[in-house]
Design a protein around this motif. Structure first.
Motif, mmCIF file in Angstrom:
data_model
loop_
_atom_site.group_PDB
_atom_site.id
_atom_site.type_symbol
_atom_site.label_atom_id
_atom_site.label_comp_id
_atom_site.label_asym_id
_atom_site.label_seq_id
_atom_site.Cartn_x
_atom_site.Cartn_y
_atom_site.Cartn_z
ATOM 1 N N ALA A 1 3.022 2.278 -1.172
ATOM 2 C CA ALA A 1 1.686 2.771 -0.830
ATOM 3 C C ALA A 1 1.708 3.615 0.436
ATOM 4 C CB ALA A 1 0.721 1.596 -0.659
ATOM 5 N N GLY A 2 2.703 3.379 1.281
ATOM 6 C CA GLY A 2 2.807 4.158 2.508
ATOM 7 C C GLY A 2 2.907 5.644 2.251
ATOM 8 N N ILE A 3 3.463 6.017 1.098
ATOM 9 C CA ILE A 3 3.553 7.445 0.770
ATOM 10 C C ILE A 3 2.154 8.033 0.626
ATOM 11 C CG2 ILE A 3 4.402 9.116 -0.921
ATOM 12 C CD1 ILE A 3 6.569 7.062 -1.661
ATOM 13 N N GLY A 4 1.307 7.352 -0.147
ATOM 14 C CA GLY A 4 -0.058 7.823 -0.324
ATOM 15 C C GLY A 4 -0.859 7.773 0.958
ATOM 16 N N LEU A 5 -0.647 6.726 1.757
ATOM 17 C CA LEU A 5 -1.372 6.610 3.017
ATOM 18 C C LEU A 5 -0.989 7.735 3.974
ATOM 19 C CD1 LEU A 5 -1.129 2.741 3.596
ATOM 20 C CD2 LEU A 5 -3.023 4.032 2.630
ATOM 21 N N THR A 6 0.250 8.166 3.920
ATOM 22 C CA THR A 6 0.693 9.264 4.779
ATOM 23 C C THR A 6 0.040 10.581 4.359
ATOM 24 O OG1 THR A 6 2.817 8.178 5.153
ATOM 25 C CG2 THR A 6 2.708 10.530 5.625
ATOM 26 N N VAL A 7 -0.047 10.817 3.047
ATOM 27 C CA VAL A 7 -0.705 12.031 2.555
ATOM 28 C C VAL A 7 -2.197 11.995 2.886
ATOM 29 C CG1 VAL A 7 -1.248 13.372 0.477
ATOM 30 C CG2 VAL A 7 0.998 12.281 0.732
ATOM 31 N N ASP A 8 -2.827 10.817 2.700
ATOM 32 C CA ASP A 8 -4.205 10.557 3.136
ATOM 33 C C ASP A 8 -5.216 11.541 2.553
ATOM 34 O OD1 ASP A 8 -6.146 9.085 4.479
ATOM 35 O OD2 ASP A 8 -6.024 10.326 6.284
ATOM 36 N N THR A 9 -5.157 11.760 1.250
ATOM 37 C CA THR A 9 -6.155 12.562 0.557
ATOM 38 C C THR A 9 -6.730 11.747 -0.581
ATOM 39 O OG1 THR A 9 -4.560 13.497 -1.006
ATOM 40 C CG2 THR A 9 -4.884 14.679 1.086
ATOM 41 N N ARG A 10 -7.874 12.183 -1.103
ATOM 42 C CA ARG A 10 -8.471 11.460 -2.225
ATOM 43 C C ARG A 10 -7.520 11.444 -3.422
ATOM 44 N NH1 ARG A 10 -12.945 9.357 -4.392
ATOM 45 N NH2 ARG A 10 -13.128 9.505 -6.656
ATOM 46 N N THR A 11 -6.852 12.559 -3.661
ATOM 47 C CA THR A 11 -5.910 12.614 -4.773
ATOM 48 C C THR A 11 -4.811 11.568 -4.616
ATOM 49 O OG1 THR A 11 -6.318 14.975 -5.081
ATOM 50 C CG2 THR A 11 -4.269 14.082 -6.006
ATOM 51 N N ALA A 12 -4.331 11.398 -3.397
ATOM 52 C CA ALA A 12 -3.281 10.410 -3.152
ATOM 53 C C ALA A 12 -3.785 9.000 -3.430
ATOM 54 C CB ALA A 12 -2.783 10.523 -1.716
ATOM 55 N N TYR A 13 -5.014 8.697 -2.980
ATOM 56 C CA TYR A 13 -5.557 7.362 -3.212
ATOM 57 C C TYR A 13 -5.815 7.124 -4.701
ATOM 58 C CZ TYR A 13 -6.114 6.859 1.819
ATOM 59 O OH TYR A 13 -5.857 6.760 3.163
ATOM 60 N N VAL A 14 -6.272 8.158 -5.408
ATOM 61 C CA VAL A 14 -6.487 8.034 -6.853
ATOM 62 C C VAL A 14 -5.160 7.746 -7.559
ATOM 63 C CG1 VAL A 14 -7.082 9.331 -8.943
ATOM 64 C CG2 VAL A 14 -8.594 9.407 -6.952
ATOM 65 N N CYS A 15 -4.093 8.402 -7.136
ATOM 66 C CA CYS A 15 -2.781 8.157 -7.726
ATOM 67 C C CYS A 15 -2.351 6.706 -7.521
ATOM 68 C CB CYS A 15 -1.747 9.103 -7.137
ATOM 69 S SG CYS A 15 -1.919 10.819 -7.695
ATOM 70 N N LEU A 16 -2.618 6.163 -6.333
ATOM 71 C CA LEU A 16 -2.277 4.765 -6.068
ATOM 72 C C LEU A 16 -3.079 3.829 -6.967
ATOM 73 C CD1 LEU A 16 -2.052 4.756 -2.156
ATOM 74 C CD2 LEU A 16 -0.159 4.698 -3.781
ATOM 75 N N ILE A 17 -4.358 4.131 -7.158
ATOM 76 C CA ILE A 17 -5.209 3.302 -8.013
ATOM 77 C C ILE A 17 -4.727 3.342 -9.458
ATOM 78 C CG2 ILE A 17 -7.525 3.142 -9.017
ATOM 79 C CD1 ILE A 17 -8.615 3.979 -6.272
ATOM 80 N N LEU A 18 -4.402 4.528 -9.948
ATOM 81 C CA LEU A 18 -3.929 4.650 -11.323
ATOM 82 C C LEU A 18 -2.574 3.968 -11.512
ATOM 83 C CD1 LEU A 18 -4.985 8.321 -12.153
ATOM 84 C CD2 LEU A 18 -6.136 6.182 -12.793
ATOM 85 N N ALA A 19 -1.733 4.030 -10.492
ATOM 86 C CA ALA A 19 -0.451 3.314 -10.567
ATOM 87 C C ALA A 19 -0.682 1.811 -10.631
ATOM 88 C CB ALA A 19 0.413 3.674 -9.358
ATOM 89 N N ASP A 20 -1.645 1.310 -9.848
ATOM 90 C CA ASP A 20 -1.990 -0.112 -9.909
ATOM 91 C C ASP A 20 -2.491 -0.478 -11.295
ATOM 92 O OD1 ASP A 20 -2.581 -2.730 -9.178
ATOM 93 O OD2 ASP A 20 -4.522 -2.205 -8.307
ATOM 94 N N ALA A 21 -3.353 0.375 -11.879
ATOM 95 C CA ALA A 21 -3.857 0.125 -13.229
ATOM 96 C C ALA A 21 -2.710 0.035 -14.228
ATOM 97 C CB ALA A 21 -4.837 1.228 -13.634
ATOM 98 N N ALA A 22 -1.725 0.915 -14.076
ATOM 99 C CA ALA A 22 -0.584 0.903 -15.003
ATOM 100 C C ALA A 22 0.199 -0.399 -14.894
ATOM 101 C CB ALA A 22 0.322 2.093 -14.711
ATOM 102 N N THR A 23 0.301 -0.944 -13.682
ATOM 103 C CA THR A 23 1.069 -2.189 -13.533
ATOM 104 C C THR A 23 0.375 -3.352 -14.246
ATOM 105 O OG1 THR A 23 0.032 -2.801 -11.409
ATOM 106 C CG2 THR A 23 2.033 -1.436 -11.317
ATOM 107 N N PHE A 24 -0.958 -3.367 -14.259
ATOM 108 C CA PHE A 24 -1.664 -4.404 -15.012
ATOM 109 C C PHE A 24 -1.292 -4.331 -16.499
ATOM 110 C CE2 PHE A 24 -4.993 -4.318 -11.536
ATOM 111 C CZ PHE A 24 -4.808 -5.627 -11.135
ATOM 112 N N LEU A 25 -1.302 -3.122 -17.040
ATOM 113 C CA LEU A 25 -1.043 -2.952 -18.469
ATOM 114 C C LEU A 25 0.412 -3.266 -18.810
ATOM 115 C CD1 LEU A 25 -3.100 0.324 -19.057
ATOM 116 C CD2 LEU A 25 -3.805 -2.047 -19.434
#
Length: 407
Positions: A153-177
């Motif tokens: 998650a540190g990668i997305g936090l470093t970029v610190d844009t909405r797109t980065a946070y959305v990517c983290l959320i979608l990655a989390d969703a994929a792990t559930f599935l």
């Protein structure tokens, strides 16, 4: 601890848990910033929203466990994970506190359901003498998954844009599935038949068990010492460099991964589990007293005391966790593992909810006397668990074994 358990349900649970908790690490590290920077919530609103979601999960825990028992825990676990994945995708469209709660509230229910179902899978699919060992192994796996996920998650936090946070959320969703897909490899566990008479939510009417849940929840506030009070204490009340906060967390994480399975040995019985809980209370007292000494120490001694106290604290944490698992499995009737595990989880959730305010008030507000008071409270709570377990066991096992459970 072996890197990979033997083929079978434990290995399947381990792989599913690793994938799921990797996503959990992504969310834990990024959720607060997503809600404040992208959704526009204030820090206070963020805290309130997460607390409300936690309350929903707490209330849903026991009924969700009941459903896992009646419908079959494998199906409930898989269904819960799939629902969580789909709802996590919906999190991308959250634009206010209200819409966040519309997504987070059902997520809290499904999270409670899949958590209780996993406990029921262990209770119904793992031999009795291996249940605590399995929970210990899965906790070690959980720490690995969350640590890796938070690091990524540190990668997305470093970029610190909405797109980065959305990517983290979608990655989390994929792990559930993916975690749900892994669980499909488990052999189905048939629903547990409900006794013909009596209340449905038997765990909530089991007063001795509820007394244990409350005591265990009070001991669970020890997580707040590490996660909330100690970082503030190190930064504000000691002369230790702030990087010691990371050192303390590293000591805890590595110790759990390496030692949780070993610490669980002997807690497969009610007697051993009750002793472990009592031991945890006294060990927490020792750690609190050592932490309090750092207010008056200097330089190298402060660093040494913090490391020693962290090691003592994690030893208590390991015994506390193992003791709780042994007692919760040992007191659960065979037809109600799901709801007993769900009710057991309520204690932890309660403890984690009250921990931030309680431990910071005592340690930072009262200083050294507060640390001592907190430690004594842990020790007293630990001492109360064996007699409560004896009372609960007396309703399930012969009197001689019940007496042994309190020793």
């Amino acid at each position: 601890m072996p890197l990979l358990p033997e083929p079978g349900p434990v290995r399947t649970l381990a792989v599913s848990t690793l994938v799921n908790t990797l996503g959990g690490g992504l969310w834990m590290a990024s959720s607060a910033l997503f809600l404040t920077r992208c959704v526009g919530l204030s820090a206070g609103q963020t805290g309130l929203a997460l607390t409300l979601a936690g309350l929903v999960s707490l209330v849903a825990s026991s009924p969700a466990g009941y459903l896992a028992d009646r419908l079959g825990p494998r199906g409930v676990a898989i269904g819960g994970l799939v629902a969580l994945g789909l709802l996590e995708v919906a999190m991308v469209e959250v634009r206010s506190m209200g819409t966040f709660l519309l997504v987070a509230a059902p997520m809290a229910v499904f999270e409670a359901a899949q958590r209780a179902a996993r406990g029921a899978i262990i209770g119904g699919g793992v031999p009795q003498e291996r249940r605590v060992h399995t929970r210990a192994y899965l906790r070690a796996v959980t720490n690995v998954g969350i640590t890796v996920g938070a690091g990524l998650a540190g990668i997305g936090l470093t970029v610190d844009t909405r797109t980065a946070y959305v990517c983290l959320i979608l990655a989390d969703a994929a792990t559930f599935l993916v975690a749900a897909a892994v669980l499909t490899r488990l052999a189905p566990i048939p629903p547990a038949p409900r006794p013909g008479s009596g209340p449905r939510l038997v765990a909530l009417r089991d007063r001795p068990f509820l007394a244990f849940v409350v005591l265990d929840g009070l001991l669970a506030t020890n997580f707040g010492v590490l996660e909330v009070a100690l970082p503030l204490w190190i930064a504000e009340r000691t002369d230790a460099p702030r990087w010691m906060i990371s050192v303390v967390f590293a000591v805890n994480t590595v110790s759990v991964v390496l030692l949780q399975v070993r610490a669980a040995r002997g807690t497969e019985t009610l007697a051993g589990a009750a002793r472990a809980s009592r031991r945890a209370g006294f060990t927490l007292l020792v750690s609190c007293l050592i932490f309090s000494l750092t207010a008056g120490s200097r330089h190298g001694l402060t660093i040494a005391l913090l490391v020693v106290a962290a090691l003592v604290h994690v030893a208590a944490e390991l015994w506390f966790s193992a003791g709780g698992w042994g007692i919760s499995f040992g007191l659960a009737p065979d037809h109600a593992h799901g709801q007993y595990q769900g009710t057991f989880a309520m204690g932890h959730q309660f403890g984690q909810m009250i921990a931030p305010a309680a431990v910071t008030t005592l340690t930072l507000g009262w200083g050294t006397p507060g640390w001592a008071f907190l430690g004594v409270a842990f020790a007293v709570t630990g001492c109360l668990i064996p007699p409560v377990v004896r009372r609960a066991a007396a309703r399930r096992i012969p009197a001689g074994d019940a007496v042994a459970a309190s020793r």
